[in-house]
Design an enzyme around this catalytic site. Structure first.
Site, PDB file in Angstrom:
ATOM      1  N   GLU A 210      -0.765 -14.440 -26.479  1.00  0.00           N
ATOM      2  CA  GLU A 210      -2.178 -14.808 -26.603  1.00  0.00           C
ATOM      3  C   GLU A 210      -2.880 -14.337 -25.344  1.00  0.00           C
ATOM      4  OE1 GLU A 210      -3.472 -15.846 -29.262  1.00  0.00           O
ATOM      5  OE2 GLU A 210      -1.636 -16.266 -30.366  1.00  0.00           O
ATOM      6  N   CYS A 244     -10.907 -17.498 -22.623  1.00  0.00           N
ATOM      7  CA  CYS A 244     -10.452 -16.185 -23.109  1.00  0.00           C
ATOM      8  C   CYS A 244     -11.325 -15.644 -24.230  1.00  0.00           C
ATOM      9  CB  CYS A 244      -8.990 -16.246 -23.550  1.00  0.00           C
ATOM     10  SG  CYS A 244      -8.682 -17.386 -24.927  1.00  0.00           S
TER      11      CYS A 244
END
Length: 489
Positions: A210, A244
């Site tokens: 991720e 993110c």
């Protein structure tokens, strides 16, 4: 033997006893994790405050609330997720059992990130526990207060052998990566992601990465710019830009750039007051190293809003940069801070081209009233996700898989996707030792010379469900004809 090696061996030995196989045990561990979050809410909030300057309300909203929802969903749906999953049969297997059986992968390594030290570390753990795995948990050493609380308190609630917490820095992580795991789940940047994948390759260990990247945000000049900028402001500057999936930069036409700047400025003032530095819900950069990195990204760009900073407090005000070019320093790496560059494009054509010339992002944002324009951006770009007319909220939908593509990552999680990602879906076919005459049709030609046509028919792909539907239609047609005939008499 290193501490890390001992921890992994202990986890594997405990996993091999089979204690994680029963669903009741998994549910018990999940409920214990939920109890940990509930009972230690104050410790968690205090640690996040010390790490990131985040308020208690901010910690609840962005760390623990979604985590509790994930656990509750897993507890509720676990029996359904773990059940055998029937699949389509062919004519040769029509009387057999054919299904997928989810089974645990084994011992996992979860390497967490510092920007949301609880959510992004423990959400993969929810999937690991639900799928019946053991998991070694490595919180980020950068968010050191959260890591310490996790190390000290989590073992009081979860099985110490199956779900140990290992703290430390680069050397400890490297030592962990030398060990053999059955899956590695890493959240962080692409540079470290490559090192994780390289280490995993030595043991042929599958990975979920991720990562992040520069998520673009295109604003159509005909949309409601006030609403668009309000939502972008929230998505960009929450957690001081250290998210993110935050919008990394804006793409818009020159004719609306000034309006965009004005609306962003109004929203910043509305959300964070005239002085964000004194506002409780505006956080701080994680440390001075990242403070200096973010500040250096502003070099060569024009500050339109904000720009204030204080290194002693790791404070950078919400900042908007205008007239930025694709070659500017701020466009060379993921910002991961409260800087929002605006790049001028002639329209959606150039915006799509700009996006496609760069690495695939974790998410593409587009703001427009025009559904055809939105569908075009979906069709002509590639990203982990696409969100139209809002920011970040797709992360909250457990039914949507969360993950990247290309440079922004591989694999996905959330809800059932976490369970499937961290399980092996084992193919199972159970036949009976009967009907050998029919089975002869699949043997070599010299054993069934006269049945070549039947072998071809049975072994080639046949849409059984379509045949079933056709048979049902034929039965209904026959029944209808019978009824009509009876009434006509």
């Amino acid at each position: 033997m290193s501490r890390e090696q001992l921890v992994v061996q202990r986890a594997r030995k405990s996993f091999q006893t089979g204690k994680t196989k029963p669903l009741e045990y998994r549910v018990h561990q999940l409920k214990s994790l939920l109890r940990f979050i509930s009972e230690r809410r104050g410790d968690i909030a205090d640690a996040v405050k010390r790490d990131l300057g985040k308020s208690e309300k901010g910690t609840e909203l962005f760390e623990t609330l979604g985590l509790e929802g994930e656990i509750e969903l897993a507890v509720e749906k676990l029996a359904e997720w773990a059940a055998p999953r029937p699949v389509e049969k062919n004519l040769l297997t029509l009387t057999d059992e054919v299904y997928l059986q989810p089974e645990p992968l084994g011992v996992m390594l979860i390497i967490g990130a510092w920007n949301y030290p609880w959510a992004v570390t423990l959400q993969p753990l929810v999937g690991a526990i639900a799928a019946g795995n053991a998991a070694v948990i490595k919180p980020s050493e950068v968010s050191c207060h959260s890591a310490k609380v996790m190390e000290e308190l989590l073992p009081q609630y979860l099985d110490k052998d199956l779900y140990p917490v290992v703290t430390g820095g680069v050397s400890e992580t490297q030592e962990l990566l030398k060990q053999r795991f059955d899956h590695i789940f890493y959240t962080g940047n692409s540079t470290v992601g490559k090192l994780v994948m390289e280490a995993a390759a030595r043991h042929l260990t599958p990975v979920t990465l991720e990562l992040g990247g520069k998520s673009p945000c295109y604003i159509d000049k005909n949309c409601d710019i006030t609403v668009a900028c309000r939502r972008i402001t929230w998505g960009k500057f929450v957690n001081c830009g250290q998210t993110c999936i935050a919008p990394d930069y804006i793409l818009c036409e020159p004719s609306v750039q000034s309006r965009v700047v004005d609306e962003l400025q109004k929203s910043i003032k509305e959300f964070y007051t005239e002085n964000p530095k004194t506002f409780e819900d505006y956080g701080r950069i994680i440390n001075q190293r990242h403070f200096k990195r973010v500040m250096s990204l502003m070099e060569g760009s024009t500050v339109a809003v904000g720009g204030d900073n204080d290194e002693s407090q790791c404070y950078i005000a919400p900042t908007v940069l205008k007239d930025v070019t694709g070659e500017a320093k701020v466009m060379k790496e993921e910002i991961f801070g409260p800087l929002l560059p605006i790049i001028s494009v002639s329209g959606v054509d150039e915006a799509i081209q700009f996006i496609n010339e760069r690495e695939k992002p974790l998410v593409v944002y587009v703001f427009s009233h025009d559904n055809k324009l939105i569908k075009r951006v979906i069709a002509e770009t590639s990203s982990g996700a696409l969100l139209a007319n809002d920011c970040l909220v797709h992360f909250t939908v457990s039914a949507l898989p969360f993950g990247g593509v290309g440079n922004s990552g591989m694999g996905c999680y959330h809800g059932r996707h976490s369970f499937d990602q961290l399980s092996h879906l084992r193919s199972c076919l159970i036949k009976k030792l009967k009907m050998e005459g029919v089975n002869g049709m699949r043997y070599p030609p010299h054993t069934a010379k006269k049945l070549g046509w039947a072998r071809f028919f049975l072994l080639n792909r046949v849409d059984v469900s379509r045949m079933r539907r056709m048979a049902m239609l034929a039965m209904l047609a026959g029944l209808a004809a019978f009824v009509v005939q009876r009434f006509l008499r």
